[in-house]
Design an enzyme around this catalytic site. Structure first.
Site, PDB file in Angstrom:
ATOM      1  N   ASP A 207     -15.325 110.738 124.579  1.00 13.85           N
ATOM      2  CA  ASP A 207     -16.154 110.878 126.062  1.00 13.85           C
ATOM      3  C   ASP A 207     -15.592 109.559 126.899  1.00 13.85           C
ATOM      4  OD1 ASP A 207     -18.321 111.687 128.610  1.00 13.85           O
ATOM      5  OD2 ASP A 207     -18.882 109.255 128.257  1.00 13.85           O
ATOM      6  N   GLU A 252      -9.700 107.045 107.234  1.00 15.79           N
ATOM      7  CA  GLU A 252     -10.424 106.272 106.621  1.00 15.79           C
ATOM      8  C   GLU A 252     -11.373 107.316 105.824  1.00 15.79           C
ATOM      9  OE1 GLU A 252     -14.361 103.801 107.542  1.00 15.79           O
ATOM     10  OE2 GLU A 252     -12.250 102.588 108.860  1.00 15.79           O
TER      11      GLU A 252
HETATM   12  C1  GLC Z   1     -18.437 112.362 131.195  1.00 13.05           C
HETATM   13  C2  GLC Z   1     -19.182 113.739 130.823  1.00 13.05           C
HETATM   14  C3  GLC Z   1     -20.554 113.751 131.768  1.00 13.05           C
HETATM   15  C4  GLC Z   1     -20.863 111.953 131.907  1.00 13.05           C
HETATM   16  C5  GLC Z   1     -20.158 111.458 132.469  1.00 13.05           C
HETATM   17  C6  GLC Z   1     -20.112 109.547 131.611  1.00 13.05           C
HETATM   18  O1  GLC Z   1     -17.605 112.977 131.693  1.00 13.05           O
HETATM   19  O2  GLC Z   1     -18.134 115.127 130.461  1.00 13.05           O
HETATM   20  O3  GLC Z   1     -21.389 115.025 131.375  1.00 13.05           O
HETATM   21  O4  GLC Z   1     -21.649 112.495 133.278  1.00 13.05           O
HETATM   22  O5  GLC Z   1     -18.545 111.048 131.153  1.00 13.05           O
HETATM   23  O6  GLC Z   1     -20.419 110.037 131.069  1.00 13.05           O
END
Ligand code: GLC
Length: 521
Positions: A207, A252
């Site tokens: 993310d 790893e």
């Molecule tokens: C990314 C995710 C989204 C989330 C953001 C903050 O963009 O896809 O859904 O709100 O990160 O974590």
């Protein structure tokens, strides 16, 4: 099917666990939100469809202010979704069916409920204080710079009253950013990767991973981008070092573990840099494609630019049309015919495709009445629950956390499965064709001359070749080809199995099988 690593050859399917399926459909108290057992119970649908790997959006413990992207415990399943045992059962069931599983890893921020942040805010001398980014308030309590948060339309800084300092949050104030400059933080996040790899996951979707590094001088972002959320601008050299460390952690473990990054930078060249030199991310989402409107010229430019910037690094492209953060492409493009043609494109371009659950049903975004809106980012419409059948409840225990997408009584898995002409069957045929054709999975890509509204290209690998034609226009158009071949797939099903007659219908796309040289002799 040998050739490249599995993540180059396969097709991913994104599951947003709240809305994919529930195991508690008979329960009106819990059956309105999806769970892990619900996913396991529906794996055979994904096998029938023909995808190769699943990406599970977060199912970790969370107060759900950002619906799971605000993690309060990275190494446990939120009770709403089940237990670690349910997760293990899901992975085992997926692997038994030949499906790979990747999970979301949220490295850049945590929930303000996370024990790390709770401890950090107990005092300036707290052992975890420097796990987060703190600054003293300026005159009148002003934030230290012009960085902006997402969802709040305000500064990326919030005052922690008890300790008198501001902390950085790229998203909600309830999502404090971790300080990756601190090696303890990096080690802790590496251990999260190890925890899930030891449980058998094949990789991760990382993310906003480009947002882990922060400018230690907290310099203002330039005025021309100062209106954008900070995470869309932040691009630090040090992040590449951090990602090389992450890559070593993945390495790893045996078995080709991979990471696909959400690198949300609008400049493709900057995005491409996050592949490093084969020593950072394996794949990055290609957001340029998501932002390309339904236009042959714009898609052509996007495809060329992607090939150029990734080719220069020997990196492998990805293609994505929809996800849990953006309006669905069926909604953006405005018709099912276009959504079908787009599916042909998605599954025949050179690169790894990512499907978002429900696009195989041609789902549009659900209209959300104001009193049912729950997401701080206004993204509820694309997150509506998947309708599994046409009867009351559609496979869920009412009430569901969000309303269903339009026409759920007819546009649902059971109904579309019964109809061989449906978009669901189109996806299935496309996935089967892709699996059977080395040219589509890893062949070369070459443009063919075509009228303005049409994209035409050839994919070939050794003796195997396919031609793909996509009409972005709303008129029937003639496409002359020296050796047209047989229609293997048509986005509307028309003409499949017959020799291509040199015409494309409005918003029609076709995949043409070329005779192999041996067959021609
Ligand atoms: C990314 C995710 C989204 C989330 C953001 C903050 O963009 O896809 O859904 O709100 O990160 O974590």
């Amino acid at each position: 099917m040998s050739g490249g690593p599995w993540w180059r050859d396969g097709v991913f399917y994104q599951i947003y666990p709240r809305s994919f399926a529930t195991s508690m459909h008979a329960s009106s108290t819990h059956g309105g939100v999806g769970d892990l057992r619900g996913v396991t119970a529906r794996l055979d649908h994904l096998v029938w469809l023909g995808v190769d790997a699943l990406w599970l959006s977060p199912f970790y413990r969370s107060p759900m202010r950002d619906f799971g992207y605000d993690v309060a415990d990275h190494c446990d399943v939120d009770p709403r979704f089940g237990t670690l045992a349910d997760f293990d059962a899901l992975v085992a069931a997926a692997h038994a069916r030949g499906l790979r599983v990747i999970v979301d890893w949220v490295p850049a921020h945590v929930s303000s409920d996370h024990p790390w942040f709770r401890e950090a805010r107990t005092g300036r001398a707290s052992a975890r204080r420097d796990w987060f980014v703190w600054a003293d308030p300026g005159p009148g309590g002003a934030p230290p710079n012009n960085w902006r948060s997402t969802f709040t339309d305000g500064p990326a800084w919030t005052l922690d009253e008890a300790t008198g300092q501001l902390y950085l949050h790229s998203f909600l104030p309830e999502q404090p950013d971790l300080a990756w400059a601190n090696p303890q933080v990096r080690r802790a996040m590496h251990d999260v990767l190890r925890f899930w790899m030891a449980r058998g996951v094949d990789g991760f979707r990382a993310d906003v991973v480009h947002n882990v590094g922060k400018d230690p001088a907290l310099t203002d972002v330039p005025a021309d981008v100062a209106g954008l959320p900070y995470f869309m601008v932040n691009d630090q050299a040090v992040t590449h070092e951090y990602l090389r460390e992450v890559r070593r952690v993945l390495d790893e473990f045996p078995g080709d573990r991979m990471m696909v990054g959400e690198v949300f930078l609008l400049d493709p060249e900057r995005m491409a840099a996050y592949h490093g030199h084969g020593d950072e991310l394996h794949l990055c989402f290609n957001f340029a494609a998501v932002f390309a409107p339904w236009s042959a010229a714009r898609w052509r430019a996007c495809i060329d630019r992607t090939a150029a910037v990734l080719g220069a690094r020997d990196a492998w492209p990805t293609w994505v049309l929809s996800n849990h953060d953006l309006p669905r492409h069926r909604t953006r493009y405005g018709s099912e015919a276009r959504a079908r043609a787009a599916a042909v494109l998605l599954l025949t371009l050179r690169g790894t495709p990512f499907l978002y659950m429900g696009e195989e049903l041609g789902l549009a975004d659900a209209p959300i009445p104001p009193d049912r809106a729950v997401d701080p980012g206004g993204r509820d419409g694309c997150r509506a629950p998947l309708p599994w059948h046409g009867e009351a409840g559609h496979g869920w225990g009412p009430p569901t956390w969000l309303p269903f997408p339009p026409d759920a009584a007819t546009r649902n898995v059971a109904e579309l499965k019964r109809d061989a002409t449906s978009i669901l069957h189109l996806y299935r045929r496309l996935l089967a064709a892709r699996r059977a054709a080395p040219s589509l999975r890893r062949g070369t890509f070459e443009w063919l001359p075509a009228p303005e509204s049409v994209l035409a290209f050839r994919r070939s690998h050794e003796e195997d070749a396919r031609l793909v034609l996509v009409n972005f226009g709303d008129d029937r158009v003639r496409v002359e080809l020296p050796s047209p071949g047989v229609v293997e797939i048509a986005s509307d099903g028309v003409g499949e199995g017959a020799v291509f007659e040199q015409f494309l219908g409005a918003s029609q796309a076709v995949v043409l099988r070329q005779p192999t040289p041996a067959a021609r002799r």
